[in-house]
Design a protein around this motif. Structure first.
Motif: not given
Lengths: 389, 945
Positions: B543-546, B540-541, B548-549, B758-759
């Motif tokens: 969370v940042s892609g960073v 969902n929005p 998750l990475g 982050p994020g």
């Protein structure tokens, strides 16, 4: 730097290019960086844990996981573009198992040549362009049976969907799962243009005569000459997927210098990554410049210092598997790059290495990206922290 | 069903029996390809006057419109009947009385079926379902009387010609090549599809005639799969005539339903054509078999009023029972119509045995096509008299799952498979039949009743839905009863993983947003002003892609949390063979520690709870000996804690659940088996856990052994019996909501996590804790994993403890963060207009939707706009209505929707659910409706009304 003042880096895989360029840009501007596995980069020292901004493969933190996931799903991406009135090539998705035959029939119906792409995953990776008849189409589908991780150009971003399906088996040999899906799209003729949009602004436009896969065809920087109508279509297309702060929009147009209505601008890719490798192939300094813009966008107001060609940073590596061997290998590599190092294993039990490195920031960044990705001479560490002195 | 006594206390008279427990369950018949068929099993336990206990079974084969089970929710109907049977007392002193009792029950049941049919005027409701109930009663009475089922039904013969198991496909046998046919029996089956194959039938037939060797005549069963035109059917008859002409023996050729059309006239025409061609040839008769034209005796009588038929298929699941099948065969027999008894395919031995014994009792039967295919892959049944084998274990030999939570399956990750794109085509499953010698011998061995029972292991492992009456007491956990969720029925139709992609959309719609869905996992929600918000499964929005990475890399997560001073189990990766460094490290962080290979799979080489240097060396030696021994390895702090999932949204902990391995609590009365069945029943009423029941497998057996128990033990009251070693909810683990009791220091640590990545504004924190009520610094504790796309279902639907509306909290937070205008309160009722696109015409979409809506109590209408777009209006309670909306992306079986948009409208005036005529297809629809009216009239006439 070589004689004519351009940057000359040691080679780096195109998959790592974006992360490396943003990393280098941060060090060049005297910013602290923390590097974690899978190209997670924390920049700045405003917050001791988080820094001021973060990136993964050069994708800024403001891009949401929903956004990057949508961009990696070509069926959804196409559907969203179509719904918003953009032109996309005629296409449909199929699976290599059940509907491979239908895919060939579909290609025959819409007419060759077609482009075959994996439905899910990193954009522009695994694309098979110019499939020109049923026989080549069957070959392409045959190729898609190759398990993902042994495909030559395969990459998987840190945030990509995890593949949990059991691999298929054919004559006892593992192949991709039979439900593995691919997209068949009509290959549109025209000029292939890639536009990098950051925060709603065009930062770069490239003309790629034979597509982004063939740099030897001679890329051209057309940022200044691209018709505003096309640039505007790119900016709007980048907004189609919610949650993308940055997008590389690939389009095919009759002539990039001419006013082109959106209906004649066919959007063929929309990536959540900048893919600065294309710009780098044309001119390394262009890639560096764009990386700096991406960095500055995500830092939002944190001032950037002047570009420095040589820095001294305090270094700390954590989670080195074999700390002494890592330190030795790192120092040998650094010496080859003319970097000055003073490193010591400060805590062998915990795998800590601390010290200083002096030299061109791009080379320091290069060595770190390598050390965390594949390791230096095979020796890896998990975290690297760099503070400018 | 008022006739039998309903009296639980008074003593039974001789000849009477009382049903003390009734149970219904469903399972999926496994198929090599295509969608699985669902079967129902009814189990009755009864007591006789002398105290003997009898357990009987019957299998029903609901096959949607093919058996009239499209009339409404057949499962609901079945449960209602089964509930009514419990406690009933029947008089069954002799055969006649027993059969009369069953007929009476069936009569009442057919009235109830008509009442429960949501499709008004449905003429044959719930026939396939009713079959199972009838057979279970017949089995019960037959056992009671010591009769075989065939004996109870009135046995007529000792054997029946069977259509052989493996059909010859036309064209397989070439003219002149007869060697392979030497061993072929007297009855032959030929299957083919399409006109092209028809061409090759003649050589096949000729070879067969040639191979008959002049000893006897043959019976040939030709199944053309309803693919022929009238002309090619006649050509087929010509081929048959040509092949068999002037043979010295008497041959019978049955040609089953050659046309797609169900016109009786066409069948008669073809029969007349065959009779005409063969008029001079006495050695060959060709019988055209009507299939699906007459389901029961009144329908056949109707057809016979207007002319004759060559042969008819009798299907008990269409007739509505074995007795009704006898009635149908009676009518056929009286009119000289040949009878082919046929099962529905995908049956177990429960179904096949009933049909086999019926075949022995039918007034006439010329050919039977019966077989049990289920047991080829699913050990569902046991044959009476055969050794019961509790140890039969499909999972034996698989490694027991590891205790190491890091290796447990991560349900959040199960998000990679997208089966829902366009361009996919499903193969129609072809039922096939397998003879089962043990079934055929049951009757001759004189085993009473059906002679087949259900194996306990299947009952635990393969059952999808189950209801037992009287209802068993609910399983408890520390004095708590399982949660009851009133949205289970709204979520069930979405399928096993359906609620995962749906919960967020439900909340978005409840808050007044418009949603657009592209697949089971992908949707967007919009307020019409701001940029839409998007979701894919649990991504969902917030969370940042960073983020998750970072979170998908365990070592990176550990180091980043360590940088922020969040408690994590300290650990490090070491180079292979580097025991010295590992020893130094373990000494520093303190024992106990865990050692494991860096790239572990399934717990191989993992050694936990290492207490000292010596044990560390032993563990290292042990690991080096495994096939993963040549890798780098990890040493980390062993935390002797329990496994908690804590969900944080923004800067707020919103839910916390404790996960424990599957277990049951003894009551001193029931066996572990019964307790487990009971526990699974409760679990099946949980929206998140219903499709993830614990299994009786190698791990469970091993756990029982460790506790000196077997599946048949009766544990003392209060004793907790462990049935698994993994906490994974998808592997049968238990979930308990514990947020209220959680110590503030633990909550604080979770909030700190959010400030360390982050994020990250949505996270499932996997915390190992000794005791969640104690402060962190008074216990061993550590965070072992962060889930950036944590499943909502497990924390929203805990088995025990106070549930939290996690999806709603997430949706409010997303709306707040992105500035969307949403309603202040979620709506309890909604009125939505939905526009669906895709390959959705000609697949029964309207009827499918209407039925769903009627079942869910949702009103509105549906119509086609053109052949790629359907418009629907749905009005009703939010949960029910939005559940239907999300299911529109799947549609009926052959539909391939690509997207839909659902938007709010002012509540229109609607009543019931209407299929509205579309502009282009108006005529078409009227013709269809016309036929329905004719059918209804027909039914009224045959029923004397």
């Amino acid at each position: 730097m070589d004689a004519d003042g351009t940057l000359e880096d040691p080679p780096i895989h195109s998959f790592l290019r974006d992360g490396f360029e943003v990393h280098a840009a941060a060090l060049e501007r005297d910013l602290a960086v923390t590097v974690l596995p899978r190209q997670v980069l924390l920049v700045g020292s405003g917050n001791p844990v988080l820094g001021d901004a973060s990136f993964v493969h050069g994708v800024p933190q403001s891009s949401t996981v929903a956004g990057v996931t949508f961009a990696q799903d070509k069926r959804v991406r196409r559907a969203l573009l179509e719904k918003q009135g953009f032109s996309v090539p005629r296409g449909a998705t199929f699976s290599i198992g059940k509907s491979a035959r239908q895919a060939v029939e579909f290609a025959e119906r819409i007419g060759f040549p077609v482009v075959v792409k994996p439905t899910m995953g990193d954009n522009t990776i695994g694309v098979i362009p110019s499939v020109s008849d049923a026989e080549q189409m069957r070959e392409a589908i045959e190729y898609l049976h190759t398990p993902l991780d042994i495909r030559e150009d395969f990459t998987r971003a840190s945030y990509a969907m995890t593949e949990l399906r059991e691999p298929g088996l054919r004559d006892g040999v593992p192949v991709a799962p039979s439900s593995y899906r691919f997209l068949v799209e009509r290959e549109v003729s025209g000029q292939y243009v890639r536009v990098l949009v950051v925060d709603g602004t065009v930062r770069s436009a490239l003309y790629c005569p034979s597509g982004p896969w063939k740099p030897e065809s001679g890329f051209q920087d057309i940022t200044e000459v691209i018709d505003p109508s096309i640039a505007s279509t790119a900016v709007k297309a980048a907004k189609v997927i919610p949650g993308l702060a940055l997008a590389a929009v690939d389009m095919i147009v009759p002539n990039f210098r001419e006013n082109t209505p959106s209906k004649d601008t066919v959007v063929v890719e929309l990536s959540e990554r900048p893919w600065l490798e294309a710009q780098w192939k044309l001119d390394p300094s262009l890639a560096a410049q764009l990386a700096c813009q991406i960095l500055s966008f995500e830092l939002r107001g944190v001032p950037l210092g002047p570009t420095r060609s040589k820095i001294t940073v305090q270094v700390r590596f954590d989670g080195a598997v074999a700390p002494a061997a890592f330190r030795d290998a790192y120092e040998r590599q650094a010496a080859r790059l003319d970097l000055k190092t003073e490193l010591e294993v400060s805590d062998p039990a915990l795998g800590h290495i601390t010290g200083q490195v002096t030299g061109p920031p791009r080379l320091i960044a290069w060595l770190t990206e390598t050390a965390l990705d594949d390791g230096v001479e095979g020796h890896k560490a998990m975290v690297g922290e760099f503070h400018p002195l | 069903m008022n006739d039998p006594r309903e009296d639980n206390s008074s003593p039974l008279q001789p000849g009477e029996l009382r049903i003390t427990q009734s149970r219904a369950f469903s399972y999926r018949a496994p198929r090599p390809r295509g969608a699985a068929a669902t079967n129902y099993v009814v189990e009755l336990t009864a007591q006789t006057s002398d105290g003997t206990e009898i357990v009987s079974y019957g299998e029903g084969h609901p096959r949607w419109a093919q058996t009239g089970d499209d009339a409404g929710s057949s499962w609901t109907f079945l449960v209602e009947v089964v509930r009514r049977l419990e406690g009933k007392v029947f008089m069954a002193a002799d055969r006649e009385e027993a059969v009369r009792s069953v007929r009476r029950v069936m009569q009442e049941m057919s009235l109830l079926a008509a009442e429960r049919s949501v499709e008004e005027g449905h003429t044959r409701p719930f026939r396939g379902t009713s079959l199972g109930i009838e057979v279970s009663l017949l089995d019960l009475f037959a056992q009671h009387l010591g009769e075989t089922l065939a004996g109870l039904l009135g046995k007529q013969r000792d054997s029946v010609p069977q259509v052989p198991e493996t059909p010859i496909s036309a064209g397989e046998v070439l003219e002149g090549v007869v060697a392979d046919l030497e061993g072929i029996g007297e009855t032959i089956s030929i299957k083919f599809r399409g006109a092209v194959e028809r061409e090759s039938v003649l050589p096949t037939l000729r070879s067969l005639v040639g191979a008959s060797g002049g000893e006897s005549g043959r019976t040939v069963w030709i199944d053309a799969g309803s693919t022929l035109s009238v002309a090619s059917s006649e050509a087929l008859v010509d081929d048959v005539a040509a092949a068999f002409r002037s043979s010295s023996h008497q041959h019978h050729v049955f040609i089953s339903q050659p046309f797609r059309s169900r016109s009786v006239e066409k069948l008669r025409g073809l029969q007349n054509y065959a009779d005409e061609q063969l008029k001079s040839d006495t050695s060959l008769s060709v019988h055209i078999v009507a299939d699906n034209n007459a389901w029961d005796a009144p329908e056949l009588r109707d057809i016979l009023e207007t002319g004759s038929l060559g042969a008819v298929r009798v299907r008990p699941a269409q007739a509505g029972g074995l007795l009704a099948a006898i009635d149908l065969a009676e009518v056929a027999s009286a009119a000289g119509v040949r009878v082919c008894l046929t099962g529905m395919g995908d049956e177990s031995r429960l179904g096949a045995s009933a049909e086999h014994q019926l075949a022995l009792a039918l007034p006439r039967v010329d050919l039977a096509e019966i077989g049990a295919t289920v047991e080829q892959t699913l050990p569902l049944t046991e044959i009476a008299g055969e050794q019961r084998n509790v140890d039969t274990d499909p999972l034996a030999g698989k490694a027991a799952t590891s205790q190491d939570s890091s290796l447990s399956e991560n349900p959040e990750e199960a998000d990679a498979v997208d089966e829902d794109d366009e361009g996919d085509f499903e193969d129609e499953g072809i039922p096939y039949f397998a003879e089962d010698a043990s079934i055929a011998s049951l009757e001759t061995n004189g085993v009473s009743g059906l002679g087949v029972s259900v194996s306990f292991i299947s009952l635990v492992n393969d059952v999808e839905k189950m209801e037992t009456f009287p209802e068993p007491p609910l399983p408890e956990f520390e004095g708590m009863l399982p949660n009851v969720f009133d949205d289970i029925d709204d979520l069930h139709p979405l399928g096993a993983r359906g609620s995962k992609g749906h919960l967020a959309e439900r909340e978005a719609l409840a808050l007044g947003l418009t949603t657009t869905r592209y697949s089971k996992g992908v949707f967007l929600a919009s307020d019409g002003h701001r940029e839409p918000i998007n979701f894919k499964w649990n991504r969902n929005p917030l969370v940042s892609g960073v983020a998750l990475g970072l979170c998908t890399h365990k070592e990176a997560t550990r180091l980043q949390l360590q940088r922020a001073n969040v408690p994590v189990p300290q650990g490090r990766t070491f180079e292979r063979g580097d025991l010295d460094s590992a020893r130094m490290f373990a000494g520093r962080i303190g024992y106990p520690v865990v050692m494991k290979p860096a790239m572990g799979v399934r717990g191989i080489g993992v050694v936990a709870n290492i207490q000292n240097e010596e044990e560390l060396s032993q563990a290292h030696e042990l690991m080096t000996g495994t096939r993963l021994g040549d890798q780098d390895f990890i040493v980390e702090k062993h935390i002797n804690g329990k496994d908690y999932r804590i969900v944080v949204v923004g800067q707020r902990v919103v839910a916390a659940i404790l996960r424990e391995p599957a277990s049951v609590v003894g009551d001193g009365k029931h066996t572990v088996a019964e307790l487990l069945l009971n526990r699974n029943s409760a679990r099946r009423r949980n929206p998140h856990l219903w499709a993830r029941p614990p299994q009786y497998n190698a791990a469970a057996k091993y756990e029982l052994q460790k506790q000196n128990l077997t599946i048949d033990s009766v544990p003392e009251p209060g004793r907790v019996v462990r049935l698994g070693s993994t906490n994974s909810l998808s592997q049968g683990g238990e979930s308990m909501a514990v947020l209220e009791e959680m110590h503030p220091s633990i909550l604080e640590a979770c909030l700190k996590v959010m400030r360390s990545v982050p994020g990250m504004d949505y996270c499932g924190v996997d915390f190992l804790l000794e005791d969640h009520t104690k402060p962190l610094d008074e216990q061993d504790a550590g965070i072992c994993e962060l889930n950036a796309h944590a499943a909502i279902g497990n924390s929203q639907y805990p088995m025990f403890g106070t549930p939290k509306p996690v999806a709603r909290i997430v949706m409010y937070e997303v709306a707040r963060r992105f500035g969307l205008q949403v309603a202040a309160e979620p709506a309890e009722n909604v009125a939505l207009r939905v526009l669906i696109r895709g390959k959705i015409s000609g697949v029964g979409f309207h009827r499918w939707l209407r039925r769903r809506a009627l079942e869910a109590g949702v009103e509105g209408w549906v119509r086609s706009l053109d052949d790629k777009r359907i418009e629907a209006v749905l009005v009703g309670p939010t949960n029910a209505t939005t559940g239907i909306v999300s299911s529109l992306i799947n549609g009926p079986r052959r539909a391939r929707p690509t997207s839909y948009v659902a938007e709010h409208i002012d509540k229109p005036l609607v009543e019931g659910f209407e299929i509205r005529p579309d502009r282009a297809g108006f005529e078409h629809l009227r013709i269809k409706t016309g036929r329905r009216i004719r059918k209804v009239l027909n039914w009224r006439r045959t029923n004397g009304r």
